[in-house]
Design a protein around this motif. Structure first.
Motif, PDB file in Angstrom:
ATOM      1  N   ASP A 157     -13.712   1.161   4.162  1.00  8.68           N
ATOM      2  CA  ASP A 157     -15.112   1.135   4.588  1.00  8.68           C
ATOM      3  C   ASP A 157     -15.877  -0.067   4.019  1.00  8.68           C
ATOM      4  N   GLY A 158     -15.158  -1.126   3.653  1.00  7.03           N
ATOM      5  CA  GLY A 158     -15.812  -2.344   3.176  1.00  7.03           C
ATOM      6  C   GLY A 158     -15.720  -2.510   1.672  1.00  7.03           C
ATOM      7  N   MET A 159     -16.646  -3.305   1.140  1.00  6.23           N
ATOM      8  CA  MET A 159     -16.647  -3.590  -0.297  1.00  6.23           C
ATOM      9  C   MET A 159     -17.384  -2.475  -1.052  1.00  6.23           C
ATOM     10  N   THR A 160     -16.814  -1.270  -1.013  1.00  2.76           N
ATOM     11  CA  THR A 160     -17.470  -0.103  -1.603  1.00  2.76           C
ATOM     12  C   THR A 160     -16.954   0.241  -2.997  1.00  2.76           C
ATOM     13  N   GLY A 171      -5.317  12.626  -7.072  1.00  2.00           N
ATOM     14  CA  GLY A 171      -5.647  12.319  -5.690  1.00  2.00           C
ATOM     15  C   GLY A 171      -5.664  10.829  -5.417  1.00  2.00           C
ATOM     16  N   CYS A 172      -5.484  10.517  -4.136  1.00  2.00           N
ATOM     17  CA  CYS A 172      -5.554   9.136  -3.667  1.00  2.00           C
ATOM     18  C   CYS A 172      -6.589   9.066  -2.548  1.00  2.00           C
ATOM     19  N   ALA A 173      -7.513   8.117  -2.645  1.00  2.00           N
ATOM     20  CA  ALA A 173      -8.558   7.947  -1.638  1.00  2.00           C
ATOM     21  C   ALA A 173      -8.480   6.536  -1.068  1.00  2.00           C
ATOM     22  N   MET A 174      -8.916   6.402   0.192  1.00  2.00           N
ATOM     23  CA  MET A 174      -8.913   5.090   0.838  1.00  2.00           C
ATOM     24  C   MET A 174     -10.315   4.599   1.158  1.00  2.00           C
ATOM     25  N   ASP A 175     -11.327   5.430   0.897  1.00  2.00           N
ATOM     26  CA  ASP A 175     -12.706   5.047   1.182  1.00  2.00           C
ATOM     27  C   ASP A 175     -13.662   5.825   0.270  1.00  2.00           C
ATOM     28  N   ARG A 176     -14.929   5.492   0.389  1.00  2.00           N
ATOM     29  CA  ARG A 176     -15.955   6.082  -0.475  1.00  2.00           C
ATOM     30  C   ARG A 176     -16.035   7.605  -0.330  1.00  2.00           C
ATOM     31  N   ALA A 177     -16.072   8.107   0.902  1.00  2.64           N
ATOM     32  CA  ALA A 177     -16.234   9.549   1.125  1.00  2.64           C
ATOM     33  C   ALA A 177     -15.093  10.349   0.490  1.00  2.64           C
ATOM     34  N   SER A 178     -13.867   9.917   0.718  1.00  5.64           N
ATOM     35  CA  SER A 178     -12.744  10.679   0.152  1.00  5.64           C
ATOM     36  C   SER A 178     -12.679  10.513  -1.367  1.00  5.64           C
ATOM     37  N   ALA A 179     -13.111   9.374  -1.887  1.00  2.00           N
ATOM     38  CA  ALA A 179     -13.144   9.184  -3.339  1.00  2.00           C
ATOM     39  C   ALA A 179     -14.087  10.188  -3.990  1.00  2.00           C
ATOM     40  N   PHE A 180     -15.264  10.360  -3.411  1.00  3.62           N
ATOM     41  CA  PHE A 180     -16.232  11.294  -4.004  1.00  3.62           C
ATOM     42  C   PHE A 180     -15.803  12.744  -3.812  1.00  3.62           C
ATOM     43  N   GLU A 181     -15.127  13.017  -2.713  1.00  2.00           N
ATOM     44  CA  GLU A 181     -14.613  14.376  -2.479  1.00  2.00           C
ATOM     45  C   GLU A 181     -13.581  14.737  -3.560  1.00  2.00           C
ATOM     46  N   ILE A 182     -12.672  13.814  -3.826  1.00  2.00           N
ATOM     47  CA  ILE A 182     -11.659  14.048  -4.866  1.00  2.00           C
ATOM     48  C   ILE A 182     -12.316  14.145  -6.241  1.00  2.00           C
ATOM     49  N   ILE A 236      -6.555   7.518  -7.748  1.00  2.00           N
ATOM     50  CA  ILE A 236      -6.298   6.190  -7.207  1.00  2.00           C
ATOM     51  C   ILE A 236      -7.198   5.990  -5.994  1.00  2.00           C
ATOM     52  N   VAL A 237      -7.945   4.882  -5.974  1.00  2.00           N
ATOM     53  CA  VAL A 237      -8.794   4.556  -4.828  1.00  2.00           C
ATOM     54  C   VAL A 237      -8.300   3.208  -4.307  1.00  2.00           C
ATOM     55  N   GLU A 238      -7.447   3.271  -3.293  1.00  2.00           N
ATOM     56  CA  GLU A 238      -6.745   2.093  -2.781  1.00  2.00           C
ATOM     57  C   GLU A 238      -6.425   2.332  -1.307  1.00  2.00           C
ATOM     58  N   ASP A 239      -6.758   1.347  -0.445  1.00  2.00           N
ATOM     59  CA  ASP A 239      -6.547   1.546   0.990  1.00  2.00           C
ATOM     60  C   ASP A 239      -5.203   1.038   1.505  1.00  2.00           C
ATOM     61  N   GLN A 240      -4.410   0.417   0.648  1.00  2.00           N
ATOM     62  CA  GLN A 240      -3.049   0.030   1.044  1.00  2.00           C
ATOM     63  C   GLN A 240      -2.117   1.169   0.628  1.00  2.00           C
ATOM     64  N   ALA A 241      -1.662   1.946   1.619  1.00  2.00           N
ATOM     65  CA  ALA A 241      -0.903   3.162   1.349  1.00  2.00           C
ATOM     66  C   ALA A 241       0.340   2.919   0.494  1.00  2.00           C
ATOM     67  N   ILE A 242       1.066   1.849   0.775  1.00  2.00           N
ATOM     68  CA  ILE A 242       2.298   1.574   0.010  1.00  2.00           C
ATOM     69  C   ILE A 242       1.958   1.310  -1.454  1.00  2.00           C
ATOM     70  N   LEU A 243       0.902   0.525  -1.685  1.00  2.00           N
ATOM     71  CA  LEU A 243       0.483   0.229  -3.055  1.00  2.00           C
ATOM     72  C   LEU A 243       0.020   1.507  -3.756  1.00  2.00           C
TER      73      LEU A 243
END
Length: 151
Positions: free
Chosen positions: A63-66, A35-46, A11-18
């Motif tokens: 981190d914007g429209m990434t 895994g759950c990521a909130m930005d580009r760096a953590s998405a690629f790490e996962i 899941i790549v979503e920056d709204q924690a509740i969602l």
């Protein structure tokens, strides 16, 4: 009865509740949320560590429209199927960055379950079944083969 976990999902979503809601719905649908990521760096790490089969990706993140960049890299480097989740469908790039399609926010549990079932069928068989309601199929999946396209 819960089905066996045959689909590794990120899941790549920056709204924690969602993100937490999605994690519960996906778990109930028999998915293994890796895994759950909130930005580009953590998405690629996962993605590097877990090699997900499917990723649900928001277009606008911390981190914007990434989201489109994340989707493109997940599809091209990891072979991950991607579905966009967005409140701004007009921000999805024309080619959908390789994603299967998009679901507009807000959405309900039934929609997510149907979209995940659609993605699971696509991943396992590489065939496109009828898209679920409220799911906008990517244009690359609806384009007729070249041999029958108008000239």
């Amino acid at each position: 009865m819960q089905q066996t976990s045959d689909l590794r999902v990120m899941i790549v979503e920056d709204q924690a509740i969602l993100a937490m809601e999605l994690e519960l719905v996906l778990g109930d649908a028999g998915c293994d949320v890796v895994g759950c990521a909130m930005d580009r760096a953590s998405a690629f790490e996962i993605a590097e560590r877990e090699r997900p089969m499917l990723a649900l990706v928001d277009v606008n993140l911390l981190d914007g429209m990434t989201g489109p960049q994340i989707a493109h890299r997940l599809v091209s480097e990891y072979g991950t199927a991607v579905i966009f989740l967005t409140a701004n469908p007009e921000q999805i790039p024309d080619g959908f960055a390789g994603a299967l399609g998009a679901v507009s926010k807000p959405f309900d549990e039934q929609t997510i379950r149907a979209v995940v079932a659609f993605a699971r069928r696509f991943i396992l068989t590489r065939t496109v079944s009828d898209p679920p309601r409220r799911f906008r199929l990517a244009p690359w999946l609806t384009t007729p083969p070249a041999d029958i396209a108008p000239h």
